[in-house]
Design a protein around this motif. Structure first.
Motif, PDB file in Angstrom:
ATOM      1  N   UNK A   1      15.348   8.537   0.874  1.00 15.35           N
ATOM      2  CA  UNK A   1      14.645   9.819   0.857  1.00 15.35           C
ATOM      3  C   UNK A   1      13.213   9.673   0.358  1.00 15.35           C
ATOM      4  N   UNK A   2      12.962   8.670  -0.469  1.00 15.74           N
ATOM      5  CA  UNK A   2      11.680   8.580  -1.150  1.00 15.74           C
ATOM      6  C   UNK A   2      10.709   7.588  -0.573  1.00 15.74           C
ATOM      7  N   UNK A   3      11.083   6.891   0.492  1.00 16.01           N
ATOM      8  CA  UNK A   3      10.184   5.918   1.108  1.00 16.01           C
ATOM      9  C   UNK A   3      10.231   6.109   2.614  1.00 16.01           C
ATOM     10  N   UNK A   4       9.191   5.623   3.285  1.00 18.80           N
ATOM     11  CA  UNK A   4       9.150   5.630   4.743  1.00 18.80           C
ATOM     12  C   UNK A   4       8.231   4.488   5.162  1.00 18.80           C
ATOM     13  N   UNK A   5       7.969   4.365   6.461  1.00 17.75           N
ATOM     14  CA  UNK A   5       6.974   3.393   6.903  1.00 17.75           C
ATOM     15  C   UNK A   5       7.422   1.955   6.824  1.00 17.75           C
TER      16      UNK A   5
ATOM     17  N   UNK B   1       0.872  -1.170   0.000  1.00 14.96           N
ATOM     18  CA  UNK B   1       0.000   0.000   0.000  1.00 14.96           C
ATOM     19  C   UNK B   1       0.915   1.227   0.000  1.00 14.96           C
ATOM     20  N   UNK B   2       1.016   1.930  -1.125  1.00 15.12           N
ATOM     21  CA  UNK B   2       1.932   3.080  -1.151  1.00 15.12           C
ATOM     22  C   UNK B   2       1.667   4.090  -0.046  1.00 15.12           C
ATOM     23  N   UNK B   3       0.437   4.170   0.438  1.00 13.59           N
ATOM     24  CA  UNK B   3       0.151   5.080   1.548  1.00 13.59           C
ATOM     25  C   UNK B   3       0.893   4.674   2.811  1.00 13.59           C
ATOM     26  N   UNK B   4       1.314   3.417   2.904  1.00 18.10           N
ATOM     27  CA  UNK B   4       2.014   2.919   4.087  1.00 18.10           C
ATOM     28  C   UNK B   4       3.533   2.943   3.921  1.00 18.10           C
ATOM     29  N   UNK B   5       3.990   3.318   2.725  1.00 19.18           N
ATOM     30  CA  UNK B   5       5.436   3.458   2.496  1.00 19.18           C
ATOM     31  C   UNK B   5       5.754   4.846   1.939  1.00 19.18           C
ATOM     32  N   UNK B   6       4.797   5.745   1.999  1.00 21.36           N
ATOM     33  CA  UNK B   6       4.920   7.083   1.441  1.00 21.36           C
ATOM     34  C   UNK B   6       5.964   7.895   2.192  1.00 21.36           C
ATOM     35  N   UNK B   7       6.800   8.591   1.432  1.00 19.52           N
ATOM     36  CA  UNK B   7       7.867   9.375   2.059  1.00 19.52           C
ATOM     37  C   UNK B   7       7.312  10.423   3.021  1.00 19.52           C
TER      38      UNK B   7
END
Length: 599
Positions: free
Chosen positions: A302-306, A269-275
């Motif tokens: 820099x471009x991912x988080x979560x 889910x990109x919302x859960x890895x969104x920077x």
């Protein structure tokens, strides 16, 4: 200060079949990133005399172990804990209610094998306190059997706070975490080619997380809920590249890294890895629109988080690259944009390919993107040309390939040979030889939530040698996100009102279902009548998941419905009868596609 919990050890003291522990719930501060970054307030659990942790303690012991101790509430609110109990037939949930400043006894038996979560709520009087309080007062109970293999645990949790909760539409700040940290501070694994790797993924956030492994298939060995954890028999085990945790459940997986290099395992889910998640730590609002690309840091950081973890696979001996001088399939994919495609939401993006001698117009786009159709065992060479205004990268989802071509800029590859971003006006050549036929995806892997929801996704279909793709009998149903009237919406094959699917009755058809939404599980059903009030389903046979054929015990005729998460693909066979039917997708909104079957 609360610490991140790596779940490598059990809390308490195990002696003579009794696990003794004394827990306390208390307020704390904790660092979801590095210790030098800002700390966030959290309600956390700990053992008496020890630092609290996020998530809470692991209670792990052989099946039959008695758990005894106390739970003390050092919070200002009433603590209500569920899950610190026995499981199995005849058992019921009896919440442990602990008023502020008081303690309650713990006394139960870990009576069944598997993993089970426990979770908490904070109450003011008889009402649950909103705004995320209590979401970190969670933990895991595991009952081990005599031959339980060693495994690493990854626990997904959720933290949030409402900014001005009295407002009509309060702003919410959220984090999605693995073992108490967000990427790039989550666990990192180092394996060796040929190793057997066993992981257990446990959800402690009450939501499904479709966990996707880049570059390899893994075997699903068990799945569990809050109450039942079931080990699969050899005949039931599935090979997949994406598996969703049941909400507050878990699954175990086994995989063997076959190729050296850098890989990732992440929620799809990109919302859960969104920077933008990292802006929660600094208590600032994440920026709208496309991500500004910085070239002084690695994109992967820099471009991912979560919900992301990293895996580095070391070679065993000297690896020799295999080069093929035989026939190969060559493709030239253009990532393009059209200004104003989504009106106030800006440019539409899409993958296109040359059709005939004339090159496509510079502002032509296709959503979903142009399908790539290739053949198992035949080398594929795909040149991606970036004709958009945004740096991008492409991931070949589900394809077993060399790490350098996997599409995670600044990480895919090894050593100093790392995959680059594809700058505007530049290109990148990906090479792989697909070892299996099936339904796959290619999609943006840079600023994923924005680029994918604006159109950078497409099917990748691998056929058996000698097989030809016939769109008259082989159909893709691709669920994704888009924009309409200034709002994010679900679309089916790029539309909120897709045109009818026309089929020949009495002929076997293959249906390839794909989900690449930003945050939405979806339920797709094929209903036997176009009347939307009728719930009768057509019958189909599931044949593959994520491009891997299903075990015979699973590949059976069933009602034509599937629950599908982002990053999953399913293949079905159906022989339609004459008549008008309807395919419906239900997520946070509904999309319907008429189906017309004629002789």
């Amino acid at each position: 200060m609360a610490t991140a919990n790596d779940y490598e050890r059990s809390a308490g003291t195990l002696r003579d079949g009794v696990l003794t522990l004394h827990l306390v719930a208390r307020p704390a501060q904790w660092h979801p990133t590095r210790d030098s970054d800002p700390a966030l307030p959290v309600d956390a659990l700990s053992e008496e005399g020890k630092a609290p942790s996020v998530p809470g303690p692991l209670l792990r012991a052989p099946v039959g172990t008695r758990v005894r101790g106390t739970l003390r509430n050092a919070l200002a609110e009433t603590l209500v804990v569920n899950g610190l109990r026995e499981r199995g037939p005849g058992t019921t949930e009896r919440p442990l209610i602990v008023p502020p400043g008081e303690s309650r006894p713990l006394d139960f038996t870990i009576n069944v094998p598997g993993a089970y979560g426990y979770y908490s709520e904070l109450h003011a009087g008889d009402k649950v306190i909103p705004g995320g309080h209590g979401t970190s007062l969670v933990g895991i109970i595991i009952g081990d059997t005599a031959r339980a293999p060693r495994e690493r645990i990854m626990a997904t949790t959720f933290w949030n706070r409402l900014i001005d909760s009295s407002a009509k539409a309060p702003e919410e700040r959220v984090l999605f975490l693995i073992n108490g940290k967000i990427w790039p501070h989550t666990p990192r694994f180092t394996e060796q080619v040929g190793d057997t790797v066993r992981w257990r993924v446990v959800d402690l956030s009450f939501t499904e997380h479709p966990m996707h492994l880049h570059g390899f298939y893994f075997r699903v060995d068990s799945r569990g809920t809050l109450d039942v954890d079931s080990a699969y028999t050899p005949e039931q085990r599935r090979m997949v590249v994406t598996e969703a945790t049941p909400a507050f459940g878990n699954f175990t997986l086994t995989w063997v890294p076959e190729r050296a290099g850098n890989w990732i395992f992440h929620c799809h889910k990109p919302a859960h890895t969104w920077y933008g998640l990292r802006y929660t730590v600094t208590n600032t609002a994440a920026p709208d629109g496309p991500q500004p690309m910085r070239h002084d840091v690695l994109h992967v950081e820099d471009g991912m988080s979560g919900l992301v973890v990293a895996i580095s696979v070391r070679p065993r001996g000297t690896a020799v690259a295999q080069q093929s001088n035989g026939p190969r399939h060559r493709f030239r994919v253009l990532a393009q944009q059209r200004a104003g495609f989504y009106g106030v939401d800006g440019a539409g993006l899409g993958y296109v390919m040359r059709d005939g001698d004339a090159p496509p117009a510079a502002d032509s786009i296709r959503i979903p993107g142009a399908p790539i159709v290739t053949t198992r065992g035949v080398p594929a060479e795909i040149t991606v040309v970036n004709r958009t205004a945004y740096a991008t990268a492409v991931h070949w989802h589900g394809i077993e390939l060399e790490s350098y071509y996997d599409g995670v800029a600044g990480w895919s590859g090894a050593g100093k040979r790392l995959a680059p971003m594809i700058a505007p006006g530049d290109s990148f050549v990906a090479r792989f030889t697909p070892p299996r036929a099936g339904t796959f995806i290619y999609h943006a892997h840079a600023d994923d939530a924005w680029q994918m929801s604006h159109g950078l996704y497409a099917p990748l279909i691998v056929l058996e040698p000698g097989e030809r793709w016939d769109p008259a009998t082989d159909h893709v149903l691709l669920i994704a996100g888009g924009y309409a009237n200034g709002k994010y919406v679900d679309v089916l094959n790029g539309s909120t009102a897709p045109p009818p699917l026309e089929l020949r009755a009495g002929v076997k058809h293959r249906i390839r279902v794909i989900n690449v939404t930003a945050d939405e599980e979806a339920d797709l059903g094929w209903f036997a009548r176009a009347d939307t009030t009728d719930s009768t389903l057509v019958t189909w046979r599931a044949i593959a998941k994520d491009g891997a054929y299903l075990p015979a015990r699973v590949a059976i005729e069933r009602p034509a419905t599937v629950h599908i998460n982002p990053g999953e693909t399913w293949d079905f066979e159906v022989t339609p009868k004459v008549g008008d039917t309807q395919i419906r997708v239900r997520s946070f909104m509904r999309v319907a596609m008429p189906v017309v079957a004629r002789e």
